[in-house]
Design an enzyme around this catalytic site. Structure first.
Site, PDB file in Angstrom:
ATOM      1  N   HIS A 131      30.136  44.486  36.007  1.00  4.99           N
ATOM      2  CA  HIS A 131      30.488  43.512  37.047  1.00  4.99           C
ATOM      3  C   HIS A 131      31.446  42.455  36.487  1.00  4.99           C
ATOM      4  O   HIS A 131      32.503  42.185  37.060  1.00  4.99           O
ATOM      5  CB  HIS A 131      29.198  42.869  37.569  1.00  4.99           C
ATOM      6  CG  HIS A 131      29.410  41.866  38.660  1.00  4.99           C
ATOM      7  ND1 HIS A 131      29.267  42.171  39.991  1.00  4.99           N
ATOM      8  CD2 HIS A 131      29.770  40.565  38.619  1.00  4.99           C
ATOM      9  CE1 HIS A 131      29.524  41.097  40.721  1.00  4.99           C
ATOM     10  NE2 HIS A 131      29.840  40.096  39.916  1.00  4.99           N
ATOM     11  N   GLU A 132      31.069  41.885  35.357  1.00  2.00           N
ATOM     12  CA  GLU A 132      31.892  40.815  34.785  1.00  2.00           C
ATOM     13  C   GLU A 132      33.204  41.352  34.232  1.00  2.00           C
ATOM     14  O   GLU A 132      34.222  40.656  34.258  1.00  2.00           O
ATOM     15  CB  GLU A 132      31.109  40.041  33.715  1.00  2.00           C
ATOM     16  CG  GLU A 132      29.817  39.395  34.214  1.00  2.00           C
ATOM     17  CD  GLU A 132      29.985  38.488  35.439  1.00  2.00           C
ATOM     18  OE1 GLU A 132      31.100  37.957  35.649  1.00  2.00           O
ATOM     19  OE2 GLU A 132      29.004  38.335  36.192  1.00  2.00           O
ATOM     20  N   GLU A 150      35.264  38.909  43.805  1.00  3.60           N
ATOM     21  CA  GLU A 150      34.028  39.690  43.899  1.00  3.60           C
ATOM     22  C   GLU A 150      34.319  41.131  44.331  1.00  3.60           C
ATOM     23  O   GLU A 150      33.568  42.042  43.987  1.00  3.60           O
ATOM     24  CB  GLU A 150      33.065  39.000  44.868  1.00  3.60           C
ATOM     25  CG  GLU A 150      31.633  39.474  44.782  1.00  3.60           C
ATOM     26  CD  GLU A 150      30.924  39.108  43.475  1.00  3.60           C
ATOM     27  OE1 GLU A 150      31.471  38.339  42.662  1.00  3.60           O
ATOM     28  OE2 GLU A 150      29.805  39.615  43.271  1.00  3.60           O
ATOM     29  N   HIS A 210      35.571  41.175  37.085  1.00  2.00           N
ATOM     30  CA  HIS A 210      36.123  39.823  37.265  1.00  2.00           C
ATOM     31  C   HIS A 210      37.197  39.532  36.218  1.00  2.00           C
ATOM     32  O   HIS A 210      38.282  39.039  36.507  1.00  2.00           O
ATOM     33  CB  HIS A 210      35.015  38.777  37.104  1.00  2.00           C
ATOM     34  CG  HIS A 210      34.149  38.599  38.313  1.00  2.00           C
ATOM     35  ND1 HIS A 210      34.650  38.253  39.540  1.00  2.00           N
ATOM     36  CD2 HIS A 210      32.800  38.690  38.478  1.00  2.00           C
ATOM     37  CE1 HIS A 210      33.648  38.140  40.418  1.00  2.00           C
ATOM     38  NE2 HIS A 210      32.515  38.408  39.800  1.00  2.00           N
TER      39      HIS A 210
HETATM   40 ZN    ZN Z   1      30.614  38.271  40.600  1.00  2.00          ZN
END
Ligand code: ZN
Length: 492
Positions: free
Chosen positions: A257-258, A287, A261
């Site tokens: 997830h990161e 996101e 980003h």
């Molecule tokens: Zn996030």
């Protein structure tokens, strides 16, 4: 002063502001990863002082003159000027002492929240939370100038979004999500993975997986923190992760997830470096990148087949028997307390609940002292489970302690955008699942880099997604994807 000279001076001034914002961001990263706990109060003062410097720069009266005279030659220059004008208009509405007080209080509030969560003491957090809400309301009143307070706060994270439009979208999504949830929960759940997953092995695996996704370790790094996050931009974008030894997916998918980003930041065109176009355009678009990396790509049949091989080599079979069993275990649907651990079917229901609660807090319809009961009642109604302790309830998220009211809806907006992007990606890159199964993410992340990430803040959030997809974004593709995926997994 010529018009071009005004533009050049504005951009030079902005470049230093961007540099100082980077320094302030690094202080925040340090606070979460390396700072000794005894420094918390001092750090609050340091952050407030930085905020004072930043506020003075962002409201410098010369900006108004430069903006009035600037005549940029191209679309990127025009967009940069528009973004600076927007920031100037917002910042000049908020008095400097209020901005500094907010920075100071939210910096120390984070520590108070973390302690209250660790000790399960809601009462220890409530006075601080009340203070944060009061200050954010004050700020919102300055910004809204008679308009909706929640919209004024949300505009910081998702320019142009309103609670009315978000609420209407949530209302359209809810019936299909609730129906899907109900149908899935009637079926027997697939087996979960089993085993003990040592911390060092998980961290090594997470680094390897980040590498498979193309994360650039020469301009990024991975550290441990309580709450996984990404921080920074340009050529220094770092991430954090966390380890739960009984649940390796926590670490792996937090990392992925990161990485989404952070890759967005790192992949922005170098021509936009240290300009207003040089960072992600909104939290919703941000996101969308983290979510599509994590879910549509990372929890899909192709990538999980590759991940199964990586994990089986380290941890054995994990009791699932095959890549298919592993795919089913990863996509197990079950009501849980924690938003960040929620499956794709439940996740947006967590957001809708927070959206309603925080709107009521900002409006003043819900008193801070009644929040825990309101949270627990709503959770029981939506998820059919009674919250058993505060860390599983209203103390689980860091957001409210740092004043991030209006932020939660951007998570669901990101999921919606990810749904649109995945549809467009599959049309543009045939055979993407087969590539992922072979451990090759370059087709998928390359398409995202070229069509979304590279452009940074060049277009508005919605136009960024529409440009990449070739159609206007809506919730339809996400809901279609969820129903197809979980319909097949659960034999609906
Ligand atoms: Zn996030």
């Amino acid at each position: 002063m010529t018009n071009n000279r005004a533009f050049a001076e504005l951009m030079a001034f902005q470049r230093q502001t961007e540099a100082l914002a980077g320094v302030a961001g690094r202080l925040g990263w340090d606070q979460e990863t390396m700072m000794p706990p005894g420094a918390a109060e001092q750090r609050g003062e340091e952050m407030a002082a930085m905020e004072g410097v930043m506020h003075a720069r962002r409201t410098d009266p010369r900006i108004a003159d430069w903006l009035a005279a600037a005549d940029p030659a191209d679309a990127a220059g025009q967009r940069a000027v528009a973004l600076i004008a927007r920031s100037y208009a917002r910042t000049t509405k908020v008095p400097s002492d209020l901005a500094q007080e907010l920075a100071r209080v939210t910096s120390t509030a984070q520590g108070i929240w973390a302690r209250a969560r660790a000790e399960e003491k809601v009462a220890d957090f409530l006075p601080t939370l009340g203070q944060v809400i009061a200050l954010r309301r004050q700020e919102a009143e300055c910004l809204a100038q008679g308009g909706d307070l929640y919209d004024a706060l949300m505009d910081d994270y998702e320019p142009g979004a309103t609670a009315e439009v978000m609420g209407a979208m949530f209302d359209r999504m809810r019936p299909r999500l609730v129906a899907l949830r109900g149908a899935v929960l009637e079926k027997a759940p697939p087996a979960a993975i089993q085993g003990h997953f040592a911390k060092e092995a998980q961290l090594a695996l997470s680094r390897e997986v980040a590498g498979v996704y193309g994360y650039d370790f020469s301009r990024g790094r991975i550290d441990l923190a309580v709450h996984p996050f990404s921080s920074g931009g340009g050529n220094d974008s770092r991430i954090t992760t966390r380890v739960v030894e009984s649940d390796p997916f926590n670490c792996i998918y937090s990392t992925i997830h990161e990485v989404g980003h952070s890759s967005y930041e790192l992949n922005i065109d170098q021509a936009y470096l240290m300009t207003p176009l040089g960072s992600g355009v909104s939290m919703g678009v941000h996101e969308s990148q983290s979510r599509i990396y994590e879910n549509q790509i990372g929890r899909g049949p192709g990538f999980t087949a590759h991940l199964y091989g990586l994990m089986a080599a380290r941890f054995g079979d994990m009791g699932v028997g095959s890549a298919d069993g592993f795919y089913r275990a990863i996509n197990r649907v079950q009501p849980g307390f924690i938003r960040t651990e929620a499956d794709e079917v439940h996740y947006n229901l967590h957001i809708m609940m927070r959206f309603d609660l925080e709107r009521a807090l900002v409006r003043g319809d819900l008193a801070v002292g009644d929040l825990e009961a309101a949270w627990n009642d709503r959770f029981a109604a939506d998820f059919g489970v009674q919250v058993d302790r505060p860390a599983h309830g209203m103390l689980q998220d860091v957001h409210w302690s740092v004043g991030l009211f209006g932020y939660f809806p951007t998570y669901t907006l990101g999921n919606v955008y990810a749904g649109c992007l995945f549809q467009a990606l599959n049309a543009a890159v045939p055979g993407v699942e087969a590539q992922l199964a072979a451990g090759d993410c370059s087709g998928a992340v390359g398409w995202l880099r070229e069509n979304v990430q590279r452009h940074g803040g060049l277009r508005t959030p919605e136009a960024t997604i529409a440009h990449a997809c070739g159609f206007a974004p809506s919730e339809g593709p996400l809901l279609d994807y969820l129903e197809a995926k979980f319909g097949a997994l659960y034999g609906l």
